[in-house]
Design a protein around this motif. Structure first.
Motif, short mmCIF file in Angstrom:
data_model
loop_
_atom_site.label_atom_id
_atom_site.label_comp_id
_atom_site.label_asym_id
_atom_site.label_seq_id
_atom_site.Cartn_x
_atom_site.Cartn_y
_atom_site.Cartn_z
N VAL A 9 -7.22 8.94 -3.00
CA VAL A 9 -7.50 7.69 -3.69
C VAL A 9 -6.22 7.11 -4.29
O VAL A 9 -5.97 5.90 -4.23
CB VAL A 9 -8.56 7.88 -4.79
N ALA A 57 -8.79 1.60 -11.81
CA ALA A 57 -8.40 3.00 -11.70
C ALA A 57 -7.61 3.47 -12.91
O ALA A 57 -7.56 4.67 -13.19
CB ALA A 57 -7.54 3.22 -10.43
N TYR A 62 -12.78 2.37 -5.28
CA TYR A 62 -12.03 3.61 -5.42
C TYR A 62 -12.97 4.82 -5.40
O TYR A 62 -12.64 5.88 -4.84
CB TYR A 62 -11.22 3.61 -6.71
N GLU A 63 -14.14 4.67 -6.00
CA GLU A 63 -15.11 5.76 -5.98
C GLU A 63 -15.65 5.99 -4.57
O GLU A 63 -15.87 7.14 -4.15
CB GLU A 63 -16.27 5.45 -6.94
N PHE A 97 -13.37 -0.49 -9.17
CA PHE A 97 -13.79 0.85 -9.54
C PHE A 97 -14.75 1.42 -8.48
O PHE A 97 -14.62 2.58 -8.07
CB PHE A 97 -14.47 0.83 -10.90
N CYS A 98 -15.70 0.61 -8.04
CA CYS A 98 -16.67 1.05 -7.02
C CYS A 98 -15.97 1.37 -5.70
O CYS A 98 -16.32 2.35 -5.03
CB CYS A 98 -17.74 -0.01 -6.82
N ASN A 130 -13.16 7.89 -2.73
CA ASN A 130 -13.15 9.28 -3.20
C ASN A 130 -14.29 10.10 -2.59
O ASN A 130 -14.09 11.24 -2.15
CB ASN A 130 -13.25 9.29 -4.72
N VAL A 131 -15.46 9.50 -2.54
CA VAL A 131 -16.66 10.26 -2.15
C VAL A 131 -16.91 10.22 -0.64
O VAL A 131 -17.35 11.22 -0.05
CB VAL A 131 -17.90 9.71 -2.91
#
Length: 275
Positions: free
Chosen positions: A93, A141, A57-58, A54-55, A61-62
């Motif tokens: 992503v 995700a 993919y974030e 999760f981290c 994204n960022v």
């Protein structure tokens, strides 16, 4: 096709690899109440894979998507409004995640000998660490994959992850529209690849795996052995999967229409008659 010797060489690294490190005890204790409440018994074993996924993919994204997109498409991405940048980053992503998770799922399907040796009951209730690991990365995700941590039809969870084989082509198609490549020969080639991968992975492969899963669920349900399948669980999986399969056929028809519109030549306008 690979020869038997070649396939053995390709799979040897995974077969000889050391298992991933176990979940830290504090993380196991922290996730155990949630796992117990949701009856996801193997979830604590993969919490240390879900959270980093999760981290990651974030982070893509960022940080990664804005950086890479600005340099690859300097005339497009920086000019987008904030909301459209968010949508762009989501597709970026999705591209990264689908490529990674498809590769991991294919690797496990070919390399996990324990998984390949499962019988009907084991395909319904069985579990292997490698399958759980892939579902852990996917769950970072896509929360729906967490249902495999009961574990229930964990075996088929990996097979259905291959629905995502068409996702990279779908994202490329979307990006081409945004960078002014609509109707180009490159988009036509990608469109053909998109339809072929979507039809192959979801309609053909997905239907085949659905029939196999229904059969195994029925076998486990009707056997009424030590681990009977609850009626509500069997119905929930069969109904939801059947609805999704129907939607796949519907979406495929819509995709054919959409791709076709990109390349249909407009009919010449009738000349106005002189008065």
């Amino acid at each position: 096709m690979f020869s038997e010797e070649k396939m053995e060489w390709l799979l040897r690294p995974l077969e000889n690899a050391r298992p991933p490190p176990p979940t830290p005890s504090f993380l196991t204790k922290a996730t155990q109440p949630l796992a117990s409440a949701l009856t996801l018994r193997t979830l604590p074993l993969h919490a240390h894979e879900i959270l980093p996924a999760f981290c990651f993919y974030e982070f893509v994204n960022v940080i990664i998507s804005p950086y890479v997109s600005t340099r690859l498409f300097p005339r497009t991405y920086p000019q987008l409004p904030r909301k459209k940048k968010i949508n762009w980053n989501v597709h970026f992503v999705s591209m990264v995640q689908s490529c990674f998770i498809n590769s991991a799922a294919l690797w496990v399907i070919f390399a996990d000998k324990e998984r390949r040796a499962m019988n009907a009951s084991q395909r319904v209730w069985g579990y292997t660490g490698s399958s759980g690991m892939v579902q852990g990365f996917a769950a970072g995700a896509l929360a729906v994959t967490s249902l495999g941590f009961r574990p229930f039809v964990n075996y088929y969870g990996i097979n259905f992850i291959l629905y995502e084989l068409s996702t990279p082509f779908l994202n490329i198609h979307w990006f081409m529209d945004k960078v002014g490549m609509t109707g180009t020969k490159a988009q036509l080639v990608n469109g053909i690849a998109l339809l072929a991968s979507f039809g192959g992975s979801r309609l053909v492969w997905g239907s085949y795996q659905s029939v196999n899963m229904y059969r195994d669920i029925w076998t486990a349900y009707s056997s009424r052995g030590e681990n009977p399948v609850p009626s509500w669980l069997a119905v929930a999986y069969v109904v939801s999967n059947t609805v999704l399969s129907g939607l796949n056929f519907y979406w495929f028809g819509k995709m054919v229409t959409t791709v076709k519109k990109r390349f249909d030549k407009p009919e010449p306008k009738a000349e106005k008659k002189e008065k």
